[in-house]
Design an enzyme around this catalytic site. Structure first.
Site, short mmCIF file in Angstrom:
data_model
loop_
_atom_site.label_atom_id
_atom_site.label_comp_id
_atom_site.label_asym_id
_atom_site.label_seq_id
_atom_site.Cartn_x
_atom_site.Cartn_y
_atom_site.Cartn_z
N GLY B 325 0.83 -1.20 0.00
CA GLY B 325 0.00 0.00 0.00
C GLY B 325 0.87 1.25 0.00
O GLY B 325 1.99 1.26 -0.52
N SER B 326 0.36 2.27 0.65
CA SER B 326 1.04 3.57 0.59
C SER B 326 2.37 3.60 1.30
O SER B 326 3.13 4.57 1.14
CB SER B 326 0.13 4.63 1.22
OG SER B 326 -1.11 4.64 0.54
#
Lengths: 372, 615
Positions: B325-326
């Protein structure tokens, strides 16, 4: 001094003569028994109880020896058919009422003690065959041979079916020895030999499983190292590892650490061989040979056919004991339950053996009396 | 007709008898000769052969298994030890009535069908004087119960044996692994001589990885035995060399703290010292009690563990593979800077979505950010900024740069079960899916979604690399070995890897400062939940990785989705920012938002490590 010593020796001889004992034979027996005790002490794991019990048996057996030595052998000769007959009847009784031990029906419980009629036949059969030949001209004719054969075969078959192969073998041997000594003709012997060989497959057929297995494991003991071959393998290891001088008394690892089965009974020879080596073994064999030869000497000097045949047979049966036992222990013969005479722990065969020696002594002693 | 009775010729009969005796004497002599020859062969010619056999009969070689090496944490707290386990044994030859004994024993100790069954199985094939174990691990209560009643059970004994014990229980199951009975596969692999007398072997984790050192060297003794196999005396003895004692870099206090922090969730926390790669804590939740496996786990218990919805046997820290993810954004940002695709100053005006030329599909952002530079793109986690960056960089350059951080490769940690994650490339897509790489896939890779997979350990390792501005070190659990007579600790050298090098050192600041802003600037994604009141500076990045693919027009609504479809919450970070001493990766499966769930966990752990533990 010299005079008194000679007198003492003379006195000793007189006592022995009075007791109808033969010094050389007695000496050989005592030497063997003593050595047997020494080995049994080691084989039993220094168990004084066992030695004590064996001592009682030896004393009893000596009693039997003394008793039989006193009986003039012409009495024995007269009793022979009856002795044989009683023996056969007892064997038949055993077949129906006998006690079972170690997978075989051998014993007759007489309340006071247990009795093994098959053992009795080791004496009764040669007595009977010798009695049969005693008055007949020798060498025996074919018909007489057949009668003698039947005389041997009946008890032998009865014993073999118990099953007790070892005793059957000894009884048959004792009987056949009389026949051989009686002068069976060579061509008849040859014919019988051929017949016996051709009967071997038949014998195989009638053997018990355990007996067949014993023959097979003899041929290749390693095929069943934990089962039937174990006895022979461990016994050979014990003997072989004894070497020339042995590991020393009480130091046989095979026997002391209990690798050797039946070490105070049938396999006591292996204990002896392990601890005393080849030298000890040769000494022992020499002692046995001496006893056998002394017995044969008595036979040769015996004055009538019955005494001659019986003495010869008994002496050579003693040899069969020695040969079959040692042959089995060193892996030359199958494992059949034949004890090492005068060595193995146990009383039954000891009494029989000593009785035989008693008869030999009687034959020896009463010859002289007759000669006078 | 009467048979004619010929007269006996006594003289001739005597001669005949004598001849027969002579023949028999010859036969007797011959047979005695055979006996003597055979005995001579046995006792002289084959003496050495039989002598050896007799020696082999009598002497038995017995193995002396070495005591297994102990395992400590960095402060000397015991993590794996050998302690006496009391087992109930029965010596068959001393028991009169086995059935009765078993029945009465069941009233004193807790005996299950399993125990009795196994006992009966082992009873066959044992010699009557050999004790057969009935129950392997008696509880203190059972022990006391039996001790009181001992006189009632002749032939039943309590035998103390050494067994592996993990005093920390479930806390370290995934790190240490456990030992268990040697199985057939292992039997084929190991040197059986070395394992003579040893029943257990490292199955997983450190116990498995360092099996060779922990096991030690087997010793032997020669004993004299009798025919039944009973030992009589020791003839010769070569003692065993104990296994090596190991000291791990782990700190049990931190491990416990991490465990507590993650309690109730499924997930993993990995904390390491970025300076030297020492793993300080490695937690995978839920966990299990490794002691269960030492004495043979009951089938029902094992089945329960195996089929449990949350997979307690699964070591998420090393084997769990999650979309980062981020949390990937700082690295992707650095790649953008290095490749000259963006600068720290460049401002991008974003909408709530991104589109590719000639493609109507909208790549959605998680919120509307407006004008963002790299700092805000990281601190406030703008997806559109990174979609754009990824699109301009292309998958090839991005993959190559991410690979420099070790993504898509095993870190090589000294444990078992590590997975390599997945760093997608054009070639990978072709090879595995037989499809070309689509430009849209580059976009979602840039925000750590799509094919991209990382393990928690990899994320911690990436975080360390960021903290150390490119310096890379292999994460490891072993701090050192206790060696020599005095038992000094020999520290294991850290293994440094080829560093990540960028053309201008300030690029590091241009991604690391935004990570600090994530924590300490009011609009940072972890400011409210984790960074706000910290007593030290943290650099971090939150991540929320999708488990469930949403359609382009759909909204993610936690309440309407089943729990197992909820997003994973992630966080990576290190502290103190100016002098990093701890790098942390947190993954909470289906935890929801990284900022809300994972970041505060990391903060708590850092607080504990930097503030409480040191004091």
């Amino acid at each position: 001094m010299f005079h008194t010593a000679a007198a003492e020796i003379g006195l000793g001889r007189q006592i022995l003569r009075a007791l109808h004992l033969d010094l050389p034979l007695l000496g050989g027996i005592i030497l063997l028994l003593s050595l047997g005790f020494v080995v049994l002490y080691s084989a039993s794991g220094e168990n004084m109880d066992m030695l004590h019990r064996q001592g009682v048996r030896v004393a009893l057996a000596f009693g039997v020896l003394m008793l039989l030595a006193q009986i003039p052998h012409h009495h024995l000769r007269q009793w022979s058919p009856w002795v044989y007959l009683v023996g056969v009847v007892l064997l038949i009784l055993v077949m129906f009422f006998g006690e079972v031990g170690k997978g075989a029906q051998r014993w007759l419980d007489l309340g006071l003690f247990r009795f093994q009629p098959s053992e009795f036949m080791k004496l009764a059969v040669p007595m009977m065959v010798a009695w049969y030949f005693a008055d007949r001209p020798l060498p025996p004719r074919l018909r007489e041979l057949m009668v003698a054969g039947v005389v041997v075969a009946i008890p032998a078959a009865l014993i073999a079916q118990q099953p007790d192969l070892g005793t059957a073998l000894l009884v048959t041997g004792a009987g056949l020895l009389v026949i051989f000594l009686a002068g069976i003709r060579w061509r008849v012997l040859l014919g019988l030999g051929v017949l016996a060989l051709s009967a071997a497959p038949l014998l195989w057929h009638f053997m018990q499983d355990y007996q067949r297995r014993r023959v097979l494991t003899l041929l290749n003991p390693e095929s069943d190292p934990l089962g039937a071959g174990y006895h022979i393998i461990q016994s050979k290891i014990a003997i072989g590892s004894g070497g020339l001088y042995g590991k020393g008394w009480l130091n046989g690892t095979q026997s002391q650490l209990e690798f050797l089965p039946e070490r105070s009974t049938d396999f006591i020879f292996a204990v002896y061989a392990e601890e005393f080596g080849l030298l000890g073994v040769l000494l022992l064999l020499a002692l046995y040979l001496f006893v056998i030869l002394r017995g044969l000497a008595i036979a040769v000097r015996a004055q009538d056919t019955y005494a001659r045949l019986l003495a010869g047979s008994l002496s050579l049966t003693f040899f069969i004991y020695v040969f079959v036992n040692t042959g089995m222990v060193i892996g030359l013969l199958p494992v059949v339950g034949v004890p090492l005479p005068l060595f193995s722990y146990g009383g039954t065969s000891l009494v029989t053996l000593m009785a035989a020696f008693g008869i030999l002594m009687s034959i020896n002693s009463h010859r002289r009396l007759l000669a006078r | 007709m009467p048979a004619r009775q010929p007269l006996k010729n006594h003289h001739q009969e005597k001669r005949l008898f004598l001849a027969r005796v002579v023949i028999l004497v010859v036969v007797v002599a011959l047979l005695f000769g055979i006996l003597s020859a055979r005995l001579g062969h046995l006792q002289v010619a084959s003496y050495s052969h039989f002598s050896t056999l007799s020696q082999n009969n009598r002497v038995r070689l017995e193995a002396l298994p070495p005591p297994r090496g102990l395992i400590f944490d960095r402060n000397g707290v015991v993590l794996a030890e050998n302690r006496p386990a009391y087992q109930l044994e029965i010596t068959p030859e001393q028991v009169e009535d086995m059935e009765d004994t078993l029945e009465r024993l069941a009233q004193v100790v807790n005996l299950e069908e399993m125990h009795i069954e196994r006992f009966r199985r082992m009873l066959r094939g044992k010699r009557p004087f050999q004790a057969v174990p009935l129950k392997l691990n008696l509880s203190d209560e059972e022990l006391a119960n039996f001790a009181v009643n001992r006189h009632r059970f002749p032939g039943v004994d309590v035998e103390a044996r050494v067994a592996r014990h993990y005093p920390q229980g479930a806390s370290l199951a995934h790190v240490l692994g456990y030992v268990g009975r040697i199985d057939e596969r292992e039997l084929a692999r190991i040197d059986t001589r070395r394992y003579a007398g040893t029943s257990h072997i490292g199955k997983l984790g450190v116990e498995r990885y360092y099996e060779d050192e922990l096991h030690g060297q087997v010793g032997f003794q020669k004993v004299e035995v009798n025919a039944q196999g009973r030992t009589l005396r020791v003839l010769e003895r070569e003692p065993a060399t104990p296994g090596r004692d190991l000291v791990l870099s782990l700190d049990v206090r931190l491990q416990r703290a991490a465990e507590e922090i993650l309690d109730g969730y499924a997930g993993a926390i990995v904390a390491m010292d970025p300076r030297n790669g020492e793993v300080l804590a490695m937690v995978s939740m839920p966990s299990f009690d490794p002691n269960l496996f030492v004495h043979g786990i009951p089938r029902s218990v094992f089945q329960e563990l195996r089929t449990h919805r949350r997979q307690p046997l699964f070591n998420r820290a090393l084997s769990g593979q999650y979309p980062p993810g981020s949390t990937l954004k700082p690295v992707v940002g650095l790649a953008g800077l290095e490749h000259g695709i963006t600068t720290a100053e460049r401002i991008m005006y974003t909408r709530g979505y991104y589109t590719l030329p000639n493609d109507s599909r909208r790549y959605r952002d998680w919120r509307y950010h407006g004008a963002v530079d790299l700092d805000r793109a990281i601190a406030q986690s703008s997806d559109v900024y990174f979609y754009d960056l990824g699109h301009k960089m292309g998958i090839d350059r991005m993959s190559e740069f991410l690979g420099l951080f070790g993504l898509g490769q095993r870190t090589g940690i000294d444990s078992t079960g590590e997975r390599q994650g997945l760093l997608p490339t054009r070639e990978w897509k072709r090879a595995t899916h037989n499809q070309p790489w689509y430009p849209g896939e580059t976009l979602i890779t840039a925000i750590g979604q799509g094919y991209m997979l990382t393990t928690p350990l990899q994320l911690a390792s990436v975080t360390s690399t960021l903290a150390m501005r490119g310096e890379r070190v292999r994460p490891h659990l072993l701090r050192g070995r206790i060696q020599g007579e005095g038992g000094e600790l020999t520290i294991d050298e850290s293994q440094y890897l080829p560093p990540v090098q960028v053309s201008r050192p300030e690029f590091w600041d241009q991604v690391l400062v935004p990570m600090e802003n994530t924590m300490h600037r009011p609009r940072g994604t972890a400011y409210n939940t984790a960074g706000r009141d910290a007593a030290y500076r943290i650099a971090g990045k939150t991540g929320t990785s999708q488990v469930f693919g949403l359609g382009e027009d759909e909204e993610y609504d936690e309440e309407q989705l089943a729990l197992h479809l909820h997003d994973h919450a992630l966080f990576i970070g290190y502290a103190p920012a100016e002098d990093p001493r701890i790098a942390v990766a947190v993954i909470v499966e289906h935890g929801g938002s990284g900022g809300r769930v994972a970041a505060p966990m990391a903060r708590k752990l850092m607080d504990y490590y930097l503030l409480e533990m040191d004091s």
